[in-house]
Scaffold this active site. Structure first.
Site, PDB file in Angstrom:
ATOM      1  CE  LYS A 249      11.956  72.530  83.247  1.00  2.99           C
ATOM      2  NZ  LYS A 249      13.389  72.827  83.415  1.00  2.99           N
TER       3      LYS A 249
HETATM    4  N1  GLU Z   1      15.349  71.445  86.063  1.00  2.00           N
HETATM    5  C1  GLU Z   1      16.744  71.596  85.876  1.00  2.00           C
HETATM    6  C2  GLU Z   1      17.020  72.502  84.688  1.00  2.00           C
HETATM    7  O1  GLU Z   1      16.198  73.278  84.278  1.00  2.00           O
HETATM    8  C3  GLU Z   1      17.474  70.266  85.829  1.00  2.00           C
HETATM    9  C4  GLU Z   1      17.115  69.339  84.724  1.00  2.00           C
HETATM   10  C5  GLU Z   1      17.770  67.974  84.839  1.00  2.00           C
HETATM   11  O2  GLU Z   1      18.647  67.798  85.681  1.00  2.00           O
HETATM   12  O3  GLU Z   1      17.364  67.094  84.090  1.00  2.00           O
HETATM   13  O4  GLU Z   1      18.094  72.502  84.145  1.00  2.00           O
END
Ligand code: GLU
Length: 435
Positions: free
Chosen positions: A124
Site C-alpha cells: 500500500k
Molecule cells: N485499493 C484497492 C484495495 O484496497 C485496490 C487495490 C488494487 O487493485 O491493487 O483493495
C-alpha cells in the site's frame, strides 16, 4: 526488531483494562492476524515473518505549487509480502495518512489477495496531502515526483499500485506515463485502475462495488434473506458505495439509507438510487441538498433498522462505542477496516454476520489482476467477460471462506484470515528462506 507475538499480545490484548475505542488500524489488523495464527498454531518464526513488512519506504516529495511556492509532501510505500507474487495495493492521498495506516493496509492486501486467489503479495502507498485542496496540475506534479522516487520499487513484476482513497484513473495514468518515460517504452502493467483507453480493464471502476454485492447476496442467501425488498443501508457514496447501492437496488433491495461527506440520508420507503447518483454527479460529487430522503447524522445512519449494512467509507466506523446499537443482520465491509477489532466479539455475540473487508471488497484487486493479465497479453476482454469472471471468483472465495468458518467454528473474518494465512505460510514454506 522482530515482531514478538508474546510481547505484542501482552501489550495490547492480554492485559485486563480498558480497550481503546479508537484503535490504530495496524493494531486492528494484528489482533485479527494473531487470533487466526493461534488457531493455526503458526510457528513463532513464521508469525514474526508475516508481522513485519518486507520493505517500508518513506520519501519527501518537493513540489512547486501553482503560486510558485515550494512545498514538501511525505509519501510512503509499504510492501508487506511478495510471497505469492509481485506486491499489489492501492495508493491513498489523504491529509491524515501515515505509515502506521499504510502498514496495516499493506498487510490487509496480502490477506486479501490470498483470499481471492490472485497471485500477488500485499502493498500500500500513500501521500499525506489533501487532494480536495490541490489543483489538477499540482496533483500531477506530486504524483509524478512520487513515481520518480519509486522507480526501483514499482514494476510489473515487482510492485503494482492501484487507486484508493483520494486517487483515481487519472492518477494511475500519470504513474504509468512517468514510469514509462524512464523505461523508454510504454509499460502498462506497472499500475492498474488505468483509464480503459490506455490499457485499463473494462469493469475495473465498478469492480469493488460489484464484488461487495456478489458476496453480500451470497451471505443473504445463507441467512435466507431475499434481496427483494431487503432493507439496506450504505455508508459512503464514492466509487464503492454508489456502485454497491446501484447494484443492490437493481436486485430489488430497498436502499433506506445512504451517506457521503455531507451527511446521511434516510428514506424508509427506499431511496431512488439512480436519481441519487445523478444528483451527486451533477453536484460536484456531493449529496448535499438531496431531497429524496430525510437527513440523518452519520451515527444515526449506522444504527438504522436494516437487514444489510455496507460501510463503504473509511476505517474505524463501528467500534465498541456504537456496535451494540447496530441493527443489521449482515455487515458487508466495502471499506478497509470499518469495524475495529474490539467490536468483533460484540457483533459476534449479537449474531451479526460480518463479511470481512479482505473478502468483501476484494473485487477491486481481482479485476486489477485481470487488468495486469490483459496488459501483459496485449489482449483485452469484454466487460461481460470481466464481470462474469469476477462474479465467479468472488462466489468461490465466499464459499471457500464459508467452508473454513464451518470447519473451525469461527467467524467469517477469522475464517478469511485462517484461509489466507494458511495459503501464504504454506507457500513460504515451499519456497523456503534463501540464505
Ligand atoms: N485499493 C484497492 C484495495 O484496497 C485496490 C487495490 C488494487 O487493485 O491493487 O483493495
Amino acid at each position: 526488531m522482530p515482531y514478538n507475538k508474546e510481547v505484542y499480545s501482552t501489550l495490547y490484548y492480554k492485559e485486563p483494562g480498558p480497550k481503546l475505542d479508537k484503535e490504530s488500524p495496524f493494531e486492528s489488523m494484528m489482533e485479527r492476524f494473531r487470533f487466526s495464527a493461534e488457531i493455526l498454531k503458526l510457528e513463532d518464526g513464521m508469525f514474526n515473518y508475516l508481522s513485519n513488512p518486507v520493505k517500508q519506504v518513506t520519501v519527501s516529495i518537493p513540489v512547486e505549487m501553482d503560486n510558485g511556492r515550494l512545498e514538501v509532501f511525505e509519501g510512503y510505500r509499504v510492501i508487506h509480502t511478495n510471497i505469492l507474487g509481485p506486491s499489489k495495493g492501492g495508493l491513498r492521498f489523504a491529509p491524515d495518512v501515515n505509515i502506521d495506516e499504510v502498514k496495516a493496509l499493506a498487510s490487509w492486501m496480502t490477506w486479501k489477495c490470498a483470499v481471492v486467489n490472485v497471485p500477488f503479495g500485499g502493498a500500500k502507498g500513500g501521500i499525506r496531502c489533501n487532494p480536495r485542496e490541490l489543483s489538477a496540475r499540482e496533483l500531477e506534479r506530486i504524483t509524478r515526483r512520487f513515481t520518480a522516487s519509486m522507480l526501483e520499487v514499482f514494476g510489473p513484476d515487482l510492485d503494482i499500485p492501484a487507486p484508493d482513497m483520494g486517487t483515481n484513473e487519472h492518477t494511475m495514468a500519470w504513474i504509468m506515463d512517468t514510469y514509462s518515460m524512464h523505461a523508454r517504452k510504454t509499460v502498462t502493467p506497472v499500475v492498474t485502475g488505468k483509464p480503459p483507453i490506455i490499457g485499463g480493464s473494462l469493469g475495473r471502476r465498478e469492480a469493488t462495488g460489484r464484488g461487495v454485492v456478489t458476496v453480500t447476496l451470497a451471505a443473504m442467501n445463507k441467512l435466507g434473506i431475499s434481496p427483494i425488498n431487503a432493507k439496506v443501508v450504505i455508508q459512503g457514496f464514492g466509487n464503492v458505495g454508489s456502485i454497491s447501492a446501484k447494484l443492490m437496488y437493481e436486485q430489488g433491495a430497498r436502499i433506506v439509507g445512504i451517506s457521503d461527506i455531507s451527511g446521511g440520508y434516510y428514506n424508509p420507503d427506499g431511496i431512488d438510487i439512480p436519481s441519487a447518483i445523478e444528483y451527486s454527479a451533477g453536484n460536484r460529487n456531493s449529496l448535499e441538498g438531496f431531497t429524496g430522503a430525510d437527513t440523518v447524522t452519520n451515527e444515526e445512519l449506522l444504527e438504522l433498522d436494516c437487514d444489510v449494512l455496507i460501510p463503504a467509507a473509511k476505517e474505524d466506523q463501528i467500534s465498541r462505542k456504537n456496535a451494540h446499537k447496530i441493527k443489521a443482520r449482515i455487515i458487508s465491509e466495502g471499506a478497509n477496516g470499518p469495524v475495529t477489532a474490539n467490536a468483533d466479539s460484540l457483533l459476534e455475540d449479537m449474531g451479526v454476520l460480518v463479511i470481512p473487508d479482505i473478502l468483501a471488497n476484494a473485487g477491486g484487486v481481482t479485476v486489477s489482476y485481470f487488468e495486469w493479465v490483459q496488459d501483459r497479453q496485449g489482449y483485452f476482454w469484454t466487460e461481460e467477460r470481466v464481470n462474469r469472471r469476477l462474479n465467479r471468483m468472488m462466489r468461490q472465495a465466499f464459499q471457500l471462506v464459508y467452508d473454513v468458518k464451518e470447519q473451525y467454528n469461527v467467524t467469517l473474518r477469522q475464517a478469511a484470515y485462517i484461509y489466507a494465512i494458511k495459503k501464504v505460510s504454506e507457500t513460504l514454506k515451499l519456497r523456503g528462506i534463501y540464505a
